[in-house]
Design a protein around this motif. Structure first.
Motif, PDB file in Angstrom:
ATOM      1  N   PRO A  48       0.843  -1.204   0.000  1.00  0.00           N
ATOM      2  CA  PRO A  48       0.000   0.000   0.000  1.00  0.00           C
ATOM      3  C   PRO A  48       0.879   1.256   0.000  1.00  0.00           C
ATOM      4  O   PRO A  48       1.736   1.427   0.866  1.00  0.00           O
ATOM      5  N   ILE A  49       0.677   2.118  -0.984  1.00  0.00           N
ATOM      6  CA  ILE A  49       1.459   3.341  -1.113  1.00  0.00           C
ATOM      7  C   ILE A  49       0.585   4.530  -0.713  1.00  0.00           C
ATOM      8  O   ILE A  49      -0.478   4.752  -1.296  1.00  0.00           O
ATOM      9  N   ALA A  50       1.027   5.278   0.287  1.00  0.00           N
ATOM     10  CA  ALA A  50       0.278   6.459   0.738  1.00  0.00           C
ATOM     11  C   ALA A  50       0.410   7.577  -0.286  1.00  0.00           C
ATOM     12  O   ALA A  50       1.477   7.791  -0.869  1.00  0.00           O
ATOM     13  N   LYS A  51      -0.683   8.315  -0.481  1.00  0.00           N
ATOM     14  CA  LYS A  51      -0.711   9.387  -1.479  1.00  0.00           C
ATOM     15  C   LYS A  51      -1.462  10.615  -0.963  1.00  0.00           C
ATOM     16  O   LYS A  51      -2.107  10.564   0.084  1.00  0.00           O
ATOM     17  N   ASN A  52      -1.335  11.699  -1.705  1.00  0.00           N
ATOM     18  CA  ASN A  52      -2.103  12.950  -1.575  1.00  0.00           C
ATOM     19  C   ASN A  52      -1.532  13.993  -0.614  1.00  0.00           C
ATOM     20  O   ASN A  52      -1.576  15.180  -0.908  1.00  0.00           O
ATOM     21  N   ILE A  53      -1.037  13.586   0.553  1.00  0.00           N
ATOM     22  CA  ILE A  53      -0.498  14.558   1.502  1.00  0.00           C
ATOM     23  C   ILE A  53       1.000  14.307   1.613  1.00  0.00           C
ATOM     24  O   ILE A  53       1.438  13.399   2.344  1.00  0.00           O
ATOM     25  N   PRO A  54       1.815  15.066   0.886  1.00  0.00           N
ATOM     26  CA  PRO A  54       3.246  14.749   0.713  1.00  0.00           C
ATOM     27  C   PRO A  54       4.034  14.422   1.974  1.00  0.00           C
ATOM     28  O   PRO A  54       4.647  13.356   2.068  1.00  0.00           O
ATOM     29  N   VAL A  55       4.036  15.295   2.978  1.00  0.00           N
ATOM     30  CA  VAL A  55       4.859  15.066   4.170  1.00  0.00           C
ATOM     31  C   VAL A  55       4.402  13.824   4.922  1.00  0.00           C
ATOM     32  O   VAL A  55       5.203  12.979   5.325  1.00  0.00           O
ATOM     33  N   VAL A  56       3.110  13.693   5.109  1.00  0.00           N
ATOM     34  CA  VAL A  56       2.548  12.534   5.818  1.00  0.00           C
ATOM     35  C   VAL A  56       2.798  11.263   5.016  1.00  0.00           C
ATOM     36  O   VAL A  56       3.241  10.245   5.564  1.00  0.00           O
ATOM     37  N   ILE A 124      -5.375   7.431  14.439  1.00  0.00           N
ATOM     38  CA  ILE A 124      -4.345   6.404  14.226  1.00  0.00           C
ATOM     39  C   ILE A 124      -4.575   5.628  12.934  1.00  0.00           C
ATOM     40  O   ILE A 124      -5.719   5.440  12.495  1.00  0.00           O
ATOM     41  N   LEU A 125      -3.466   5.222  12.344  1.00  0.00           N
ATOM     42  CA  LEU A 125      -3.487   4.403  11.131  1.00  0.00           C
ATOM     43  C   LEU A 125      -2.671   3.149  11.404  1.00  0.00           C
ATOM     44  O   LEU A 125      -1.575   3.217  11.957  1.00  0.00           O
ATOM     45  N   LEU A 147       2.361  -1.862  11.770  1.00  0.00           N
ATOM     46  CA  LEU A 147       2.971  -0.541  11.696  1.00  0.00           C
ATOM     47  C   LEU A 147       1.900   0.491  12.031  1.00  0.00           C
ATOM     48  O   LEU A 147       0.898   0.623  11.321  1.00  0.00           O
ATOM     49  N   LEU A 148       2.123   1.212  13.112  1.00  0.00           N
ATOM     50  CA  LEU A 148       1.151   2.174  13.610  1.00  0.00           C
ATOM     51  C   LEU A 148       1.657   3.593  13.381  1.00  0.00           C
ATOM     52  O   LEU A 148       2.821   3.902  13.657  1.00  0.00           O
ATOM     53  N   PHE A 149       0.760   4.472  12.903  1.00  0.00           N
ATOM     54  CA  PHE A 149       1.149   5.842  12.583  1.00  0.00           C
ATOM     55  C   PHE A 149       0.137   6.840  13.131  1.00  0.00           C
ATOM     56  O   PHE A 149      -1.059   6.548  13.209  1.00  0.00           O
ATOM     57  N   ASN A 150       0.642   8.010  13.487  1.00  0.00           N
ATOM     58  CA  ASN A 150      -0.230   9.147  13.759  1.00  0.00           C
ATOM     59  C   ASN A 150      -0.776   9.597  12.403  1.00  0.00           C
ATOM     60  O   ASN A 150      -0.011  10.016  11.532  1.00  0.00           O
ATOM     61  N   ILE A 151      -2.060   9.505  12.210  1.00  0.00           N
ATOM     62  CA  ILE A 151      -2.631   9.729  10.877  1.00  0.00           C
ATOM     63  C   ILE A 151      -2.524  11.188  10.433  1.00  0.00           C
ATOM     64  O   ILE A 151      -2.559  11.486   9.242  1.00  0.00           O
ATOM     65  N   LYS A 152      -2.368  12.111  11.382  1.00  0.00           N
ATOM     66  CA  LYS A 152      -2.273  13.523  11.031  1.00  0.00           C
ATOM     67  C   LYS A 152      -0.856  13.926  10.629  1.00  0.00           C
ATOM     68  O   LYS A 152      -0.669  14.826   9.808  1.00  0.00           O
ATOM     69  N   THR A 153       0.146  13.263  11.217  1.00  0.00           N
ATOM     70  CA  THR A 153       1.540  13.649  10.955  1.00  0.00           C
ATOM     71  C   THR A 153       2.324  12.619  10.160  1.00  0.00           C
ATOM     72  O   THR A 153       3.361  12.942   9.575  1.00  0.00           O
ATOM     73  N   LYS A 155       3.830  10.235  11.589  1.00  0.00           N
ATOM     74  CA  LYS A 155       4.904   9.789  12.481  1.00  0.00           C
ATOM     75  C   LYS A 155       4.621   8.383  12.999  1.00  0.00           C
ATOM     76  O   LYS A 155       3.503   8.066  13.392  1.00  0.00           O
ATOM     77  N   PHE A 156       5.647   7.540  13.004  1.00  0.00           N
ATOM     78  CA  PHE A 156       5.511   6.163  13.486  1.00  0.00           C
ATOM     79  C   PHE A 156       5.276   6.160  14.992  1.00  0.00           C
ATOM     80  O   PHE A 156       5.890   6.945  15.733  1.00  0.00           O
ATOM     81  N   ILE A 157       4.393   5.284  15.443  1.00  0.00           N
ATOM     82  CA  ILE A 157       4.074   5.167  16.864  1.00  0.00           C
ATOM     83  C   ILE A 157       4.653   3.861  17.402  1.00  0.00           C
ATOM     84  O   ILE A 157       4.291   2.774  16.948  1.00  0.00           O
ATOM     85  N   PHE A 158       5.538   3.958  18.368  1.00  0.00           N
ATOM     86  CA  PHE A 158       6.102   2.780  19.012  1.00  0.00           C
ATOM     87  C   PHE A 158       5.094   2.209  20.003  1.00  0.00           C
ATOM     88  O   PHE A 158       4.251   2.939  20.549  1.00  0.00           O
ATOM     89  N   ASN A 159       5.180   0.902  20.256  1.00  0.00           N
ATOM     90  CA  ASN A 159       4.211   0.250  21.138  1.00  0.00           C
ATOM     91  C   ASN A 159       4.107   0.911  22.502  1.00  0.00           C
ATOM     92  O   ASN A 159       3.020   1.074  23.055  1.00  0.00           O
ATOM     93  N   GLU A 160       5.261   1.300  23.065  1.00  0.00           N
ATOM     94  CA  GLU A 160       5.233   1.891  24.404  1.00  0.00           C
ATOM     95  C   GLU A 160       4.525   3.242  24.429  1.00  0.00           C
ATOM     96  O   GLU A 160       4.129   3.726  25.504  1.00  0.00           O
ATOM     97  N   ASP A 161       4.361   3.849  23.257  1.00  0.00           N
ATOM     98  CA  ASP A 161       3.682   5.150  23.190  1.00  0.00           C
ATOM     99  C   ASP A 161       2.174   5.017  22.995  1.00  0.00           C
ATOM    100  O   ASP A 161       1.465   6.031  22.921  1.00  0.00           O
TER     101      ASP A 161
END
Length: 247
Positions: A48-56, A124-125, A147-153, A155-161
């Motif tokens: 799966p390739i993320a698209k549309n929001i460049p930085v994210v 979350i994603l 693989l867990l991500f903050n859907i707005k940024t 940024k990868f989310i580690f399990n402990e977070d």
């Protein structure tokens, strides 16, 4: 003219802001050119390739690629591999290099990786990577990666977070895990044949958000032998929401 230019500018802003993160799967395949009759070496990646929001999108795509490279790259210089096409070719090249050294070995390598968006909310994603590799031996290895991500940024989310208080959640999870797998409360966590390191319950390396609830997934060898297979336990969100930072 100025008025027209201003309207075009507003239109571009509106179009940009209205874009939402989306995913499109892309497939990459490679096969060895060495003649073979059966079990021919091959690799297939469906990503799966993320698209549309460049930085994210860039943040998500980079992490997914690095994890997949970690799973299937067997070369010596990983800096030479920077996209899925070159990664697929490197897998086959590693096989062919091995075949030159041991030409009478008839087994063929195989790699198959399928990724999909397992869960998506306003916070979350979760991307699930289903991977299988065989590079010789009695059997291949199949497993899942979360693989867990903050859907707005992005940024990868580690399990402990994930948790407001990981220690409290771990105590809750162990109690529920023991109940599911019939391990007495005061007995060693490995009393029934499990293989937790240092005889202590641990949260798994892979935690999934799913439509059914929060899934703790232990791949083979993580908590039990290959023969015993993976272990898992699902908690409905209404049962664990008080422990979670992301809903």
């Amino acid at each position: 003219m100025k008025h027209y230019t201003f309207l075009v500018f507003l239109c571009l802003i509106f179009t940009s802001c209205s874009k939402e993160l989306s995913f499109e799967n892309e497939t990459f395949e490679e096969k060895s050119t060495i003649p073979c009759e059966s079990d021919c070496p091959k690799i297939t990646l469906d990503i799966p390739i993320a698209k549309n929001i460049p930085v994210v999108s860039d943040s998500i795509n980079k992490k997914v690629f690095n994890v997949i490279k970690e799973i299937i790259y067997f070369g010596e210089d990983s800096t030479k591999v920077n996209d899925y096409q070159s990664l697929s070719k490197s897998f086959i090249a590693s096989y062919e290099e091995m075949h030159k050294k041991f030409p009478h070995d008839t087994f063929g390598w195989e790699g198959k990786i399928t990724g999909n968006v397992e869960f998506e909310s306003e916070q979350i994603l979760n991307i699930k990577i289903d991977h299988y590799t065989f590079t010789g031996g009695a059997h291949g290895y199949q497993g899942y990666r979360s693989l867990l991500f903050n859907i707005k940024t992005g940024k990868f989310i580690f399990n402990e977070d994930l948790f407001k208080n990981e220690k409290e959640f771990k105590a809750f999870a162990e109690k529920e895990f023991r109940a599911k797998y019939h391990i007495p409360e005061k007995a060693n966590i490995n009393a029934t044949g499990l293989m937790f390191e240092n005889d202590k319950f641990q949260l798994p390396q892979n935690i999934f958000y799913t439509s059914q609830g929060l899934l703790l997934y232990y791949n083979s060898y993580e908590a039990a032998s290959y023969a015993d297979g993976p272990k898992e336990i699902v908690f409905p969100y209404d049962k664990v929401s008080k422990y979670l930072k992301f809903q």
